[in-house]
Design a protein around this motif. Sequence first.
Motif, PDB file in Angstrom:
ATOM      1  N   ASN A  13       0.716  -1.454   0.049  1.00 40.41           N
ATOM      2  CA  ASN A  13       0.200   0.264   0.256  1.00 40.41           C
ATOM      3  C   ASN A  13       0.726   1.721  -0.095  1.00 40.41           C
ATOM      4  O   ASN A  13       0.791   2.258  -0.888  1.00 40.41           O
ATOM      5  CB  ASN A  13      -1.007   0.032   1.623  1.00 40.41           C
ATOM      6  CG  ASN A  13      -2.295  -0.649   0.997  1.00 40.41           C
ATOM      7  OD1 ASN A  13      -3.060  -0.989   0.418  1.00 40.41           O
ATOM      8  ND2 ASN A  13      -2.492  -1.343   2.020  1.00 40.41           N
ATOM      9  N   GLU A  14       2.264   1.573   0.751  1.00 36.92           N
ATOM     10  CA  GLU A  14       2.569   2.215   0.941  1.00 36.92           C
ATOM     11  C   GLU A  14       3.929   3.178   0.768  1.00 36.92           C
ATOM     12  O   GLU A  14       4.952   3.850   0.967  1.00 36.92           O
ATOM     13  CB  GLU A  14       2.044   3.405   2.381  1.00 36.92           C
ATOM     14  CG  GLU A  14       0.261   3.517   2.885  1.00 36.92           C
ATOM     15  CD  GLU A  14      -0.168   4.616   4.339  1.00 36.92           C
ATOM     16  OE1 GLU A  14       1.125   4.919   4.972  1.00 36.92           O
ATOM     17  OE2 GLU A  14      -1.018   4.266   4.403  1.00 36.92           O
ATOM     18  N   TYR A  42      10.249   6.419  -9.946  1.00 34.71           N
ATOM     19  CA  TYR A  42      10.961   6.168  -9.026  1.00 34.71           C
ATOM     20  C   TYR A  42      12.441   6.211  -8.849  1.00 34.71           C
ATOM     21  O   TYR A  42      12.473   4.605 -10.498  1.00 34.71           O
ATOM     22  CB  TYR A  42      10.497   5.154  -7.815  1.00 34.71           C
ATOM     23  CG  TYR A  42      11.000   5.617  -6.157  1.00 34.71           C
ATOM     24  CD1 TYR A  42      11.010   6.082  -5.535  1.00 34.71           C
ATOM     25  CD2 TYR A  42      12.150   4.253  -6.236  1.00 34.71           C
ATOM     26  CE1 TYR A  42      11.285   6.166  -4.589  1.00 34.71           C
ATOM     27  CE2 TYR A  42      13.225   4.572  -4.908  1.00 34.71           C
ATOM     28  CZ  TYR A  42      12.755   5.924  -3.642  1.00 34.71           C
ATOM     29  OH  TYR A  42      13.304   5.231  -2.986  1.00 34.71           O
ATOM     30  N   ASN A  57       6.681   6.344   1.594  1.00 31.99           N
ATOM     31  CA  ASN A  57       6.014   7.593   0.164  1.00 31.99           C
ATOM     32  C   ASN A  57       5.079   6.907  -1.360  1.00 31.99           C
ATOM     33  O   ASN A  57       5.340   7.840  -1.661  1.00 31.99           O
ATOM     34  CB  ASN A  57       6.973   8.994  -0.201  1.00 31.99           C
ATOM     35  CG  ASN A  57       6.679   8.950   1.688  1.00 31.99           C
ATOM     36  OD1 ASN A  57       6.120   8.952   2.263  1.00 31.99           O
ATOM     37  ND2 ASN A  57       7.811   9.455   1.660  1.00 31.99           N
ATOM     38  N   SER A  59       2.069   5.785  -1.514  1.00 33.33           N
ATOM     39  CA  SER A  59       0.843   5.402  -1.012  1.00 33.33           C
ATOM     40  C   SER A  59      -0.414   6.535  -2.361  1.00 33.33           C
ATOM     41  O   SER A  59      -1.087   6.517  -3.324  1.00 33.33           O
ATOM     42  CB  SER A  59       0.776   6.434   0.069  1.00 33.33           C
ATOM     43  OG  SER A  59       0.643   7.737   0.094  1.00 33.33           O
ATOM     44  N   THR A  60       0.886   7.264  -3.162  1.00 35.65           N
ATOM     45  CA  THR A  60      -0.183   7.975  -4.211  1.00 35.65           C
ATOM     46  C   THR A  60       0.535   7.595  -5.403  1.00 35.65           C
ATOM     47  O   THR A  60      -0.144   7.940  -6.823  1.00 35.65           O
ATOM     48  CB  THR A  60       1.043   9.351  -4.306  1.00 35.65           C
ATOM     49  OG1 THR A  60       2.540   9.139  -4.678  1.00 35.65           O
ATOM     50  CG2 THR A  60       0.772  10.315  -3.300  1.00 35.65           C
ATOM     51  N   LEU A  61       1.160   6.699  -6.078  1.00 36.94           N
ATOM     52  CA  LEU A  61       0.788   5.668  -6.724  1.00 36.94           C
ATOM     53  C   LEU A  61      -0.595   4.830  -7.359  1.00 36.94           C
ATOM     54  O   LEU A  61      -0.960   4.326  -6.558  1.00 36.94           O
ATOM     55  CB  LEU A  61       1.953   4.703  -6.905  1.00 36.94           C
ATOM     56  CG  LEU A  61       3.308   4.428  -6.494  1.00 36.94           C
ATOM     57  CD1 LEU A  61       3.954   2.706  -6.834  1.00 36.94           C
ATOM     58  CD2 LEU A  61       4.378   5.481  -7.770  1.00 36.94           C
ATOM     59  N   GLU A  62      -0.593   4.354  -8.647  1.00 35.46           N
ATOM     60  CA  GLU A  62      -2.215   4.171  -8.635  1.00 35.46           C
ATOM     61  C   GLU A  62      -2.204   2.417  -8.321  1.00 35.46           C
ATOM     62  O   GLU A  62      -1.091   2.698  -8.127  1.00 35.46           O
ATOM     63  CB  GLU A  62      -2.333   4.343 -10.639  1.00 35.46           C
ATOM     64  CG  GLU A  62      -2.452   5.915 -11.103  1.00 35.46           C
ATOM     65  CD  GLU A  62      -2.272   6.016 -12.312  1.00 35.46           C
ATOM     66  OE1 GLU A  62      -2.544   4.433 -12.798  1.00 35.46           O
ATOM     67  OE2 GLU A  62      -2.131   7.206 -12.807  1.00 35.46           O
ATOM     68  N   LYS A  63      -2.886   2.641  -7.748  1.00 33.24           N
ATOM     69  CA  LYS A  63      -3.515   0.742  -8.146  1.00 33.24           C
ATOM     70  C   LYS A  63      -3.088  -0.029  -9.138  1.00 33.24           C
ATOM     71  O   LYS A  63      -3.523  -0.033 -10.283  1.00 33.24           O
ATOM     72  CB  LYS A  63      -4.609   0.225  -7.339  1.00 33.24           C
ATOM     73  CG  LYS A  63      -4.739   0.294  -5.934  1.00 33.24           C
ATOM     74  CD  LYS A  63      -6.251   1.049  -5.560  1.00 33.24           C
ATOM     75  CE  LYS A  63      -6.336   1.157  -4.169  1.00 33.24           C
ATOM     76  NZ  LYS A  63      -8.077   1.165  -4.192  1.00 33.24           N
ATOM     77  N   LYS A  85       1.002  -2.656  -6.135  1.00 25.06           N
ATOM     78  CA  LYS A  85      -0.029  -1.745  -5.557  1.00 25.06           C
ATOM     79  C   LYS A  85      -1.634  -2.339  -5.517  1.00 25.06           C
ATOM     80  O   LYS A  85      -2.237  -1.801  -6.215  1.00 25.06           O
ATOM     81  CB  LYS A  85       0.606  -0.185  -6.076  1.00 25.06           C
ATOM     82  CG  LYS A  85      -0.542   1.103  -5.311  1.00 25.06           C
ATOM     83  CD  LYS A  85       0.045   0.718  -4.322  1.00 25.06           C
ATOM     84  CE  LYS A  85      -0.478   2.593  -3.945  1.00 25.06           C
ATOM     85  NZ  LYS A  85      -1.901   2.862  -2.873  1.00 25.06           N
TER      86      LYS A  85
END
Length: 86
Positions: A13-14, A42, A57, A59-63, A85
Motif C-alpha cells: 500500500n504505502e 521512482y 511514500n 501511497s500516491t502510486l496508482e493501483k 500496488k
Amino acid sequence: LEKNVFIQPNPFNESITINLPQTLTGLNLEVIIYDLNGRMIYNKTHSNIQGVITIGNLSTLEKAPYFLKIANNETGFTVVKKIIKL
C-alpha cells in the motif's frame, strides 16, 4: 542471487522493504520502479547497510502492477521483481 532478494509486503500500500543477501552489504544500489509502459516513476540510489532497503511514500502510486529494478553498476548485479500496488 535473485532468489535471495525478497520484497515485502507484496502487494503493498504505502511502503516496501527489500531484503537483500549479505553478499551485497555495503554496496550502493540503484532502485528503480517502472510502470507497465516502461515509464520510470521512482529512481534513487540507496546505501545497503544491513541488507535492508525501505522505500516509503508510495501511497500516491496508482493501483497497478510495477517492476522494481535493483542494480549495482560496479558489480553488474541486477534484479527485476514484479510488485503490485493495492
